[in-house]
Design an enzyme around this catalytic site. Structure first.
Site, PDB file in Angstrom:
ATOM      1  N   GLN A   1     151.865  66.509  96.263  1.00 44.02           N
ATOM      2  CA  GLN A   1     152.607  65.267  96.023  1.00 44.02           C
ATOM      3  C   GLN A   1     153.545  64.934  97.184  1.00 44.02           C
ATOM      4  O   GLN A   1     153.845  63.771  97.428  1.00 44.02           O
ATOM      5  CB  GLN A   1     153.432  65.370  94.729  1.00 44.02           C
TER       6      GLN A   1
ATOM      7  N   ARG B   1     150.849  65.970  78.449  1.00 41.87           N
ATOM      8  CA  ARG B   1     151.436  66.948  79.391  1.00 41.87           C
ATOM      9  C   ARG B   1     152.667  67.556  78.724  1.00 41.87           C
ATOM     10  O   ARG B   1     153.421  66.842  78.060  1.00 41.87           O
ATOM     11  CB  ARG B   1     151.825  66.286  80.726  1.00 41.87           C
TER      12      ARG B   1
ATOM     13  N   ASP C   1     161.891  67.609  85.841  1.00 42.44           N
ATOM     14  CA  ASP C   1     161.096  67.155  84.693  1.00 42.44           C
ATOM     15  C   ASP C   1     161.787  67.436  83.373  1.00 42.44           C
ATOM     16  O   ASP C   1     161.471  66.824  82.352  1.00 42.44           O
ATOM     17  CB  ASP C   1     159.721  67.835  84.708  1.00 42.44           C
TER      18      ASP C   1
ATOM     19  N   ASN D   1     161.311  71.960  87.567  1.00 39.95           N
ATOM     20  CA  ASN D   1     160.728  70.995  88.508  1.00 39.95           C
ATOM     21  C   ASN D   1     159.449  71.602  89.076  1.00 39.95           C
ATOM     22  O   ASN D   1     159.092  72.748  88.766  1.00 39.95           O
ATOM     23  CB  ASN D   1     161.726  70.653  89.620  1.00 39.95           C
ATOM     24  N   LYS D   2     158.780  70.843  89.898  1.00 42.81           N
ATOM     25  CA  LYS D   2     157.482  71.256  90.446  1.00 42.81           C
ATOM     26  C   LYS D   2     157.525  72.683  90.987  1.00 42.81           C
ATOM     27  O   LYS D   2     158.511  73.084  91.600  1.00 42.81           O
ATOM     28  CB  LYS D   2     157.086  70.262  91.541  1.00 42.81           C
TER      29      LYS D   2
ATOM     30  N   ARG E   1     152.120  60.053  87.426  1.00 43.13           N
ATOM     31  CA  ARG E   1     152.805  61.338  87.254  1.00 43.13           C
ATOM     32  C   ARG E   1     154.266  61.128  87.632  1.00 43.13           C
ATOM     33  O   ARG E   1     154.661  60.049  88.049  1.00 43.13           O
ATOM     34  CB  ARG E   1     152.132  62.474  88.024  1.00 43.13           C
ATOM     35  N   GLY E   2     155.057  62.204  87.474  1.00 42.28           N
ATOM     36  CA  GLY E   2     156.504  62.062  87.671  1.00 42.28           C
ATOM     37  C   GLY E   2     157.139  61.749  86.326  1.00 42.28           C
ATOM     38  O   GLY E   2     156.644  60.871  85.582  1.00 42.28           O
ATOM     39  N   ALA E   3     158.197  62.485  85.995  1.00 38.89           N
ATOM     40  CA  ALA E   3     158.742  62.437  84.631  1.00 38.89           C
ATOM     41  C   ALA E   3     159.043  61.008  84.125  1.00 38.89           C
ATOM     42  O   ALA E   3     158.567  60.624  83.048  1.00 38.89           O
ATOM     43  CB  ALA E   3     159.972  63.341  84.545  1.00 38.89           C
TER      44      ALA E   3
HETATM   45  O1  MRU Z   1     153.271  67.172  88.286  1.00 38.69           O
HETATM   46  P1  MRU Z   1     154.085  65.969  88.656  1.00 38.69           P
HETATM   47  O2  MRU Z   1     153.642  65.315  89.913  1.00 38.69           O
HETATM   48  O3  MRU Z   1     154.207  65.008  87.490  1.00 38.69           O
HETATM   49  O4  MRU Z   1     155.524  66.572  88.917  1.00 38.69           O
HETATM   50  C1  MRU Z   1     156.561  65.710  89.313  1.00 38.69           C
HETATM   51  C2  MRU Z   1     157.819  66.398  89.654  1.00 38.69           C
HETATM   52  O5  MRU Z   1     157.939  67.605  89.545  1.00 38.69           O
HETATM   53  C3  MRU Z   1     158.959  65.528  90.057  1.00 38.69           C
HETATM   54  O6  MRU Z   1     159.789  66.202  90.951  1.00 38.69           O
HETATM   55  C4  MRU Z   1     159.788  65.139  88.821  1.00 38.69           C
HETATM   56  O7  MRU Z   1     158.956  64.608  87.816  1.00 38.69           O
HETATM   57  C5  MRU Z   1     160.817  64.140  89.149  1.00 38.69           C
HETATM   58  S1  MRU Z   1     160.058  62.526  89.382  1.00 38.69           S
HETATM   59  C6  MRU Z   1     161.270  61.447  89.688  1.00 38.69           C
END
Ligand code: MRU
Length: 378
Positions: free
Chosen positions: A215, A102, A256, A266-267, A61-63
């Site tokens: 996370q 996603r 993201d 973002n999250k 996960r993470g963009a």
């Molecule tokens: O749902 P996730 O864990 O994929 O969400 C991740 C985030 O929101 C991060 O802050 C974002 O992707 C930046 S990762 C460098």
């Protein structure tokens, strides 16, 4: 296939989130991030179906990491298409499947589109596969370099606060995991923090636990403890209180998807932190690679698709049972209470102090962003 390995802490510096199993094999290996910080388990990915599952179920996960993993998904799609009865149809279905994994992180779509351009020159599916693998490897290496540069660009902000505080420690709040686990190395929001720590600046990180998938509590806290960086995990609702009492010098988060006017998805919960930061004059920075900018849209609230995930993630919580020495899932809510699970929110540009990119720091607005990326002028 799962492999359990012990993390060699001395090798942490060399740890990446995605690597080739061997040079000759087609598969890649990733860390199963659902198991951290309790177990370090790697997962082999060799097929489009496995890549889809890994992204959808948040093994990765993470963009930026979602984008890099999807890039190998396109490589596997070429290999599988070669053996299919109707390669063109099969390949198109694979690409759609990857796109559906996603919705919010734009790096997914960016990486797939870049891969599609990269394979155009291939005449056969075998040639396309080779081009896709080379291009995916390049995406990985570029991400490492981009994240390192984000750290370089963001470091002076931390240095300035350190000087202003006359050598006292700098307290930084972050949300979710925008660290190396969300990228390949370094991370985005964490990169300036790592670089400040390496320079000997005393930093301390307030880590939002980041419900429902935690996370922050699981991944960011793990990363920071491996790196020996002082940090404290806080419940998501604590940030406003800490800011009111002067315990936060700056906030820095990842993203993201960022629009051309500087709105930031973002999250979930990021927006509330930005509001609290504004009310308390705490600078609120967003660190991002250019691969996370969606130049095709302006209004983040209206145009960024927000992922909605299963209610089970809200109603149940996984954790390590000390008694049974294994991971367990426990229910938090009455069985019949419905739950809503919005994965992301949008922080409007007006709440963002500045964007930190690999090319420099800019105001969160179209003019600021175009000053760093003039090639995106329409
Ligand atoms: O749902 P996730 O864990 O994929 O969400 C991740 C985030 O929101 C991060 O802050 C974002 O992707 C930046 S990762 C460098």
């Amino acid at each position: 296939m799962q492999t359990r390995i012990l993390v060699n802490l001395l090798n942490m510096k060399k740890l990446r989130t995605l690597w080739h199993k061997t040079d000759s094999e087609t598969g890649i290996q990733v860390i199963d991030q659902r198991q951290l910080p309790h177990q370090f388990i790697t997962e082999d990915l060799h097929t489009v179906a496995e890549v889809f599952y890994a992204i959808r179920e948040m093994v990765v996960r993470g963009a930026p990491l979602i984008g890099a993993t999807a890039a190998y998904g396109v490589y596997f799609a070429c290999l599988e298409a070669e053996k299919a009865s109707n390669p063109d149809v099969y390949f198109a279905e694979c690409i759609q499947k990857l796109r559906d994994s996603r919705p919010t992180a734009v790096n997914l779509f960016w990486a797939i589109d870049r891969q599609l351009r990269a394979i155009e020159a291939g005449g056969t599916w075998a040639e396309k596969a080779q081009l896709a693998r080379q291009s995916a490897d390049l995406i990985v290496e570029e991400d490492v370099e981009i994240c390192r540069k984000i750290g370089e660009q963001g470091l002076p902000i931390i240095e300035k606060i350190y000087q202003d505080k006359k050598g006292e420690r700098v307290n930084i709040l972050t949300h979710c995991n925008a660290g190396m686990l969300g990228c390949i190395e370094w991370g985005t929001a964490t990169s300036p923090i790592y670089q400040a720590h390496q320079k000997g600046i005393p930093v301390h990180v307030w880590v939002d636990e980041t419900r429902p998938r935690n996370q922050g509590a699981s991944l960011t806290a793990w990363e920071l403890s491996q790196a020996g960086i002082p940090h404290t995990v806080i419940v998501d609702n604590a940030g406003g209180h800490l800011m009111q009492h002067g315990f936060v010098d700056m906030a820095i988060v990842g993203t993201d998807r960022t629009t051309r006017q500087g709105d930031v998805a973002n999250k979930i919960g990021t927006y509330l932190k930005a509001l609290a930061a504004k009310d308390n004059d705490v600078p609120f920075y967003v660190a991002l690679p250019s691969t996370t900018i969606d130049w095709t849209i302006r209004d983040g609230l209206k145009e960024i698709p927000i992922e909605e995930r299963t209610e089970a993630e809200v109603k149940f919580i996984p954790g390590w049972s000390v008694e049974h020495e294994k991971m367990l899932n426990v229910r938090l809510t009455p069985p019949d209470s419905p739950a809503a699970n919005y994965g992301f929110d949008v922080t409007p540009a007006r709440l963002v102090t500045a964007l930190i990119t690999e090319r420099g720091i800019c105001e969160a607005n179209e003019e600021g962003m175009l000053s760093l990326f003039p090639e995106e002028k329409k």
